[in-house]
Enzyme design. Sequence first.
Site, PDB file in Angstrom:
ATOM      1  N   GLY A  14      25.580  50.060  47.651  1.00  0.00           N
ATOM      2  CA  GLY A  14      26.752  49.905  48.508  1.00  0.00           C
ATOM      3  C   GLY A  14      26.447  50.092  49.983  1.00  0.00           C
ATOM      4  O   GLY A  14      27.143  49.554  50.841  1.00  0.00           O
ATOM      5  N   GLY A  67      30.423  44.489  31.603  1.00  0.00           N
ATOM      6  CA  GLY A  67      30.683  44.386  33.032  1.00  0.00           C
ATOM      7  C   GLY A  67      30.393  42.971  33.496  1.00  0.00           C
ATOM      8  O   GLY A  67      29.569  42.273  32.900  1.00  0.00           O
ATOM      9  N   THR A 123      29.909  41.707  43.970  1.00  0.00           N
ATOM     10  CA  THR A 123      29.924  42.881  43.107  1.00  0.00           C
ATOM     11  C   THR A 123      28.537  43.379  42.797  1.00  0.00           C
ATOM     12  O   THR A 123      27.541  42.705  43.065  1.00  0.00           O
ATOM     13  CB  THR A 123      30.649  42.577  41.784  1.00  0.00           C
ATOM     14  OG1 THR A 123      31.070  43.794  41.219  1.00  0.00           O
ATOM     15  CG2 THR A 123      29.787  41.830  40.809  1.00  0.00           C
ATOM     16  N   CYS A 170      24.271  46.327  50.509  1.00  0.00           N
ATOM     17  CA  CYS A 170      24.921  45.038  50.234  1.00  0.00           C
ATOM     18  C   CYS A 170      26.346  45.035  50.780  1.00  0.00           C
ATOM     19  O   CYS A 170      27.167  45.864  50.396  1.00  0.00           O
ATOM     20  CB  CYS A 170      24.943  44.795  48.722  1.00  0.00           C
ATOM     21  SG  CYS A 170      25.820  43.293  48.254  1.00  0.00           S
ATOM     22  N   THR A 188      29.287  44.986  48.241  1.00  0.00           N
ATOM     23  CA  THR A 188      29.370  46.101  47.304  1.00  0.00           C
ATOM     24  C   THR A 188      29.926  47.309  48.046  1.00  0.00           C
ATOM     25  O   THR A 188      29.504  47.582  49.163  1.00  0.00           O
ATOM     26  CB  THR A 188      27.968  46.431  46.743  1.00  0.00           C
ATOM     27  OG1 THR A 188      27.449  45.275  46.093  1.00  0.00           O
ATOM     28  CG2 THR A 188      28.008  47.580  45.753  1.00  0.00           C
ATOM     29  N   LYS A 197      35.642  46.475  37.047  1.00  0.00           N
ATOM     30  CA  LYS A 197      34.841  45.345  36.595  1.00  0.00           C
ATOM     31  C   LYS A 197      34.087  45.641  35.313  1.00  0.00           C
ATOM     32  O   LYS A 197      33.260  44.862  34.871  1.00  0.00           O
ATOM     33  CB  LYS A 197      33.862  44.946  37.694  1.00  0.00           C
ATOM     34  CG  LYS A 197      34.577  44.553  38.981  1.00  0.00           C
ATOM     35  CD  LYS A 197      33.611  44.377  40.109  1.00  0.00           C
ATOM     36  CE  LYS A 197      34.346  44.186  41.414  1.00  0.00           C
ATOM     37  NZ  LYS A 197      33.434  44.171  42.542  1.00  0.00           N
ATOM     38  N   SER A 199      25.629  40.670  43.578  1.00  0.00           N
ATOM     39  CA  SER A 199      24.999  40.574  44.891  1.00  0.00           C
ATOM     40  C   SER A 199      24.177  41.800  45.242  1.00  0.00           C
ATOM     41  O   SER A 199      23.149  41.697  45.893  1.00  0.00           O
ATOM     42  CB  SER A 199      26.057  40.335  45.963  1.00  0.00           C
ATOM     43  OG  SER A 199      27.010  41.382  45.940  1.00  0.00           O
TER      44      SER A 199
END
Length: 180
Positions: free
Chosen positions: A165, A54, A10, A168, A171, A42, A133
């Site tokens: 995003g 979060g 995440t 990673c 993500t 989340k 992450s």
Amino acid sequence: MKNFSQTRSTTILCVRRGGHLAMGGDGQVTMGESVVKQKARKIRRLYSEKVLAGFAGSTADALSLFSRFEQKLEEYHGNLSRAVVELAKDWRTDRALRHLEALLLVADEKNTYLVSGNGDVIEPDDGIVAIGSGGSYALAAARALAKHTEMSAKGIVQEAMLLAGQICIFTNDQIVIEEL
């Protein structure tokens, strides 16, 4: 001591700018190397919607922490600073809690904190903090955007999360943003 550098799955980013606060999280949930959900939420609103929280890490562990954190908020009448310190103490010393693998970002209109199972309660110097992450990617992007643009807190979160995003693999671009 737990090693949270292995936390994958995440990205949560919180930005405070110009009197506004935005917290964003991606929606990807992974098990091992497989994506099992793409639109998870989340981030939660707590204490009559006055606090954003979060998480990064194990979902079950995070849900347990949300519940415990919400109890602390109620116990300390919404005093975020006191609630996070007490949660961190419990998390570090309680036999059941100390094995939970998660990190929390929590914020209200005045304060932002990163809380870990090591007993850490960290308030960012610049009002920008990230976990998970993709957290370092989102953090770097958010700091650059804050320094070199006039974007709003929400705009910075949106753009930094999209960039994270793209870098990673844990993500995604299914971003949920909450504002205070």
